[in-house]
Design a protein around this motif. Structure first.
Motif, PDB file in Angstrom:
ATOM      1  N   ARG A   1     -13.804 -13.276  -6.213  1.00  0.00           N
ATOM      2  CA  ARG A   1     -13.890 -12.397  -5.004  1.00  0.00           C
ATOM      3  C   ARG A   1     -14.362 -12.951  -3.632  1.00  0.00           C
ATOM      4  O   ARG A   1     -14.932 -14.286  -3.634  1.00  0.00           O
ATOM      5  CB  ARG A   1     -15.046 -11.369  -5.449  1.00  0.00           C
TER       6      ARG A   1
ATOM      7  N   LEU B   1      -5.076  -8.591   2.042  1.00  0.00           N
ATOM      8  CA  LEU B   1      -5.254  -8.343   3.549  1.00  0.00           C
ATOM      9  C   LEU B   1      -4.251  -9.009   4.510  1.00  0.00           C
ATOM     10  O   LEU B   1      -4.104 -10.188   4.301  1.00  0.00           O
ATOM     11  CB  LEU B   1      -6.992  -9.033   4.000  1.00  0.00           C
TER      12      LEU B   1
ATOM     13  N   LEU C   1     -12.755  -8.489  -1.288  1.00  0.00           N
ATOM     14  CA  LEU C   1     -11.574  -8.284  -1.914  1.00  0.00           C
ATOM     15  C   LEU C   1     -11.643  -8.708  -3.404  1.00  0.00           C
ATOM     16  O   LEU C   1     -12.296  -9.813  -3.760  1.00  0.00           O
ATOM     17  CB  LEU C   1     -10.387  -9.249  -1.359  1.00  0.00           C
ATOM     18  N   GLU C   2     -11.198  -7.962  -4.467  1.00  0.00           N
ATOM     19  CA  GLU C   2     -11.190  -8.337  -5.650  1.00  0.00           C
ATOM     20  C   GLU C   2      -9.643  -8.738  -5.974  1.00  0.00           C
ATOM     21  O   GLU C   2      -8.761  -8.746  -5.189  1.00  0.00           O
ATOM     22  CB  GLU C   2     -11.538  -6.893  -6.498  1.00  0.00           C
TER      23      GLU C   2
ATOM     24  N   ASP D   1      -6.273  -7.469  -4.588  1.00  0.00           N
ATOM     25  CA  ASP D   1      -6.309  -6.962  -3.270  1.00  0.00           C
ATOM     26  C   ASP D   1      -5.692  -8.058  -2.203  1.00  0.00           C
ATOM     27  O   ASP D   1      -5.806  -9.132  -2.367  1.00  0.00           O
ATOM     28  CB  ASP D   1      -7.934  -6.505  -2.700  1.00  0.00           C
TER      29      ASP D   1
ATOM     30  N   GLN E   1      -5.996 -12.006  -2.783  1.00  0.00           N
ATOM     31  CA  GLN E   1      -6.983 -12.564  -3.766  1.00  0.00           C
ATOM     32  C   GLN E   1      -6.283 -12.618  -5.093  1.00  0.00           C
ATOM     33  O   GLN E   1      -6.102 -11.651  -5.757  1.00  0.00           O
ATOM     34  CB  GLN E   1      -8.398 -11.644  -3.717  1.00  0.00           C
TER      35      GLN E   1
ATOM     36  N   LEU F   1      -5.544  -3.589   5.205  1.00  0.00           N
ATOM     37  CA  LEU F   1      -6.502  -3.798   3.933  1.00  0.00           C
ATOM     38  C   LEU F   1      -5.418  -2.905   2.849  1.00  0.00           C
ATOM     39  O   LEU F   1      -5.134  -1.849   2.716  1.00  0.00           O
ATOM     40  CB  LEU F   1      -7.599  -3.477   3.612  1.00  0.00           C
TER      41      LEU F   1
ATOM     42  N   GLY G   1       0.789  -1.207  -0.154  1.00  0.00           N
ATOM     43  CA  GLY G   1      -0.036   0.047  -0.042  1.00  0.00           C
ATOM     44  C   GLY G   1       0.806   1.415   0.298  1.00  0.00           C
ATOM     45  O   GLY G   1       0.617   2.185   0.872  1.00  0.00           O
TER      46      GLY G   1
ATOM     47  N   TRP H   1     -14.824  -6.379   4.325  1.00  0.00           N
ATOM     48  CA  TRP H   1     -14.285  -5.750   3.194  1.00  0.00           C
ATOM     49  C   TRP H   1     -14.634  -7.116   2.039  1.00  0.00           C
ATOM     50  O   TRP H   1     -14.499  -8.281   2.215  1.00  0.00           O
ATOM     51  CB  TRP H   1     -12.847  -5.751   3.243  1.00  0.00           C
TER      52      TRP H   1
ATOM     53  N   ARG I   1      -5.571  -2.296  -1.279  1.00  0.00           N
ATOM     54  CA  ARG I   1      -6.196  -2.481  -2.476  1.00  0.00           C
ATOM     55  C   ARG I   1      -5.268  -2.703  -3.491  1.00  0.00           C
ATOM     56  O   ARG I   1      -4.117  -1.527  -3.518  1.00  0.00           O
ATOM     57  CB  ARG I   1      -7.020  -1.315  -2.762  1.00  0.00           C
ATOM     58  N   GLN I   2      -5.173  -3.405  -4.542  1.00  0.00           N
ATOM     59  CA  GLN I   2      -4.078  -3.765  -5.656  1.00  0.00           C
ATOM     60  C   GLN I   2      -2.853  -3.668  -5.149  1.00  0.00           C
ATOM     61  O   GLN I   2      -2.087  -2.991  -5.791  1.00  0.00           O
ATOM     62  CB  GLN I   2      -4.482  -2.368  -6.625  1.00  0.00           C
ATOM     63  N   ALA I   3      -2.493  -4.521  -4.246  1.00  0.00           N
ATOM     64  CA  ALA I   3      -1.178  -4.827  -3.612  1.00  0.00           C
ATOM     65  C   ALA I   3      -0.564  -5.466  -5.027  1.00  0.00           C
ATOM     66  O   ALA I   3       0.656  -5.175  -5.113  1.00  0.00           O
ATOM     67  CB  ALA I   3      -1.402  -5.754  -2.749  1.00  0.00           C
TER      68      ALA I   3
END
Length: 375
Positions: A147, A186, A180-181, A184, A143, A29, A11, A178, A31-33
Motif C-alpha cells: 500500500r 492514480l 492505494l491498495e 488501484d 499499485q 483516482l 474507471g 488517498w 479504484r481497482q483499475a
C-alpha cells in the motif's frame, strides 16, 4: 483498440472520455483499475535486475531530515534490508526487460507511441518514498503490491528545499489524500505536486510515464538529425560575390554572406520530407543503454512481433523504426502501419508483403529488432 469501449482500467470511462475529461487537466483516482493485479516482477528478481549495467536504477533513502541518492548498478549487499524503513529502489524501463511489464504498458496504447516513455517500478520499505515533488510528464501510478499513501495538490510555488540530492518541493499543500491498495491507480497531469509514502512492507508501484519534450529539446534533436542527413547535390552552386569590393574592415562578415547562409538554412528547414524523417527518427531512437540481440532469421510462413525494446511509428509517407526511416506506400505501407500499431503481424499478413518489404523484415529480424513467430 476500441477507444469508445468503457474500460475498468479507466474507471469505466472509455479512452475517448478519459482523454477529454482528465488528460493534462485533472488527477483521476481509479479504484481497482486492474483487479487481481500482480507485480510484473518478484522482489528478488527486481533486486537482481538493479545489478545489471544495462538497467537504470537508483536508491533514495530518508533518515529524519537527511536524504540520500545513489545510482546503480547495485550489488545485492548494497540494497538495504527490508526491515530498514524509509528507502526506495527505483528501476527505470522495466518494460524493456520484463515481458509482463511490456504487456502492462501495452494496456495504455490508446495514447500515441510517440508520447510513451517507459514503465518504472519502485520498491519501498515502510515509510519509503522520494519526497514531495512534481514531474513534467503525465504519469499513471499503479499499485501492484502493498500500500502507498498519496498526497496530491496543485503547485503554486515550485521552490525546492535547498542542498538536497533529490528535488523536494518546499511548499506542497495537498488538496487530496488517498491510500492505494493493489489494483488501484492514480493518474496525474504534468506539474501536479505529489508525495507517495509506503504504508507497510513490500510496497511496489508501477509508474507509466509519458514524454513531454520542450521545444528546445525537440529542436536540438531534430536539427541534429536534419543536418546529419544533408547531402550536397553535385551541381550545388558555391557562394559568389563578383560585385565584392575591397574592404578596410576585413573582420566584418559581409552582409551578402549572411544572406547566403540564412537562405541555405531556411531552404533546409523548408524541406518537409527531410524534417518529417528527422522527427520520426528522433522519436524512435532507442535510449543509449539499449542494445539488441541479433542473429535471427525470418522463415517463410512465420509471423513477426516487435522486440520489447523496439520503437516503431509512422506518418503519411514513412515508417520509422529504432532511429531509421523508410518510405512506404500501398499495401506494404498498410501492413507496416499495422505492425507499428499492434506490435505484431500474423503470418498471413506477412505473406502479403512485397519482396522488398519482406527482405526489410528479414533484416530487422537479423538485427534483433523484431522476432519471427509461428502464429
Amino acid at each position: 483498440m476500441d477507444i469508445d469501449r468503457r474500460l475498468p482500467l479507466l474507471g469505466q470511462l472509455s479512452p475517448r472520455q478519459f482523454m477529454r475529461r482528465h488528460w493534462q487537466k485533472t488527477p483521476c483516482l481509479i479504484r481497482q483499475a486492474v483487479p487481481g493485479v500482480r507485480s510484473p516482477i518478484e522482489r528478488n528478481a527486481l533486486f537482481e535486475l538493479a545489478g545489471r549495467d544495462d538497467v537504470e536504477s537508483r536508491i533514495v533513502a530518508q533518515a529524519g531530515e537527511r536524504w540520500t541518492l545513489r545510482h546503480g548498478p547495485f550489488k545485492r549487499r548494497q540494497i538495504p534490508p527490508r526491515s530498514r524503513p524509509g528507502w526506495t529502489l527505483l528501476v527505470q524501463g522495466l518494460d524493456l526487460h520484463v515481458p509482463a511489464a511490456r504487456s502492462l504498458l501495452d494496456a495504455f496504447r490508446f495514447l500515441p507511441e510517440a508520447r510513451m516513455d517507459d514503465l518504472m517500478i519502485s520498491y519501498a520499505s515502510d515509510g519509503g518514498g522520494v519526497g514531495p515533488h512534481l514531474d513534467s510528464y503525465d504519469v499513471f501510478l499503479l499499485q501492484v503490491s502493498g500500500r502507498r499513501r498519496w498526497r496530491v495538490g496543485p503547485v503554486r510555488d515550485a521552490s525546492l528545499v535547498p542542498d538536497m540530492p533529490v528535488k523536494l518541493l518546499a511548499n506542497l499543500h495537498p488538496t487530496e489524500e488517498w491510500l492505494l491498495e493493489p489494483g488501484d491507480m492514480l493518474y496525474l497531469p504534468p506539474r501536479w505536486g505529489h508525495d507517495g509514502v509506503a504504508v507497510g512492507d513490500d510496497c511496489m508501484t508501477c509508474s507509466i510515464g509519458f514524454r513531454t519534450p520542450t521545444p528546445t529539446e525537440l529542436a536540438r534533436d531534430v536539427l541534429q538529425r536534419l543536418t546529419d542527413a544533408l547531402e550536397a547535390p553535385g551541381d550545388e552552386p558555391h557562394y559568389r560575390d563578383p560585385a565584392g569590393a575591397a574592404t578596410a574592415t576585413p573582420g566584418l562578415i559581409p552582409q551578402a554572406l549572411q544572406h547566403f547562409a540564412q537562405k541555405a538554412v531556411v531552404q533546409a528547414l523548408n524541406d518537409a520530407n527531410s524534417l518529417a524523417c528527422a522527427l520520426g527518427e528522433t522519436l524512435t531512437e532507442p535510449k543509449s543503454i539499449v542494445w539488441f540481440d541479433g542473429g535471427g532469421t525470418l522463415g517463410q510462413g512465420q509471423g513477426v512481433r516487435l522486440d520489447a525494446r523496439t520503437r516503431m511509428m509512422y506518418d503519411t509517407h514513412h515508417v520509422f523504426i529504432n532511429g531509421e526511416s523508410f518510405r512506404a506506400s500501398g499495401r506494404d505501407a498498410r501492413l507496416m502501419r499495422a505492425l507499428a500499431d499492434e506490435r505484431m503481424l500474423a503470418a498471413r499478413a506477412v505473406a502479403q508483403l512485397g519482396g522488398d518489404a519482406f527482405e526489410l523484415l528479414a533484416d530487422w529480424v537479423e538485427a534483433g529488432w523484431i522476432h519471427g513467430t509461428d502464429d
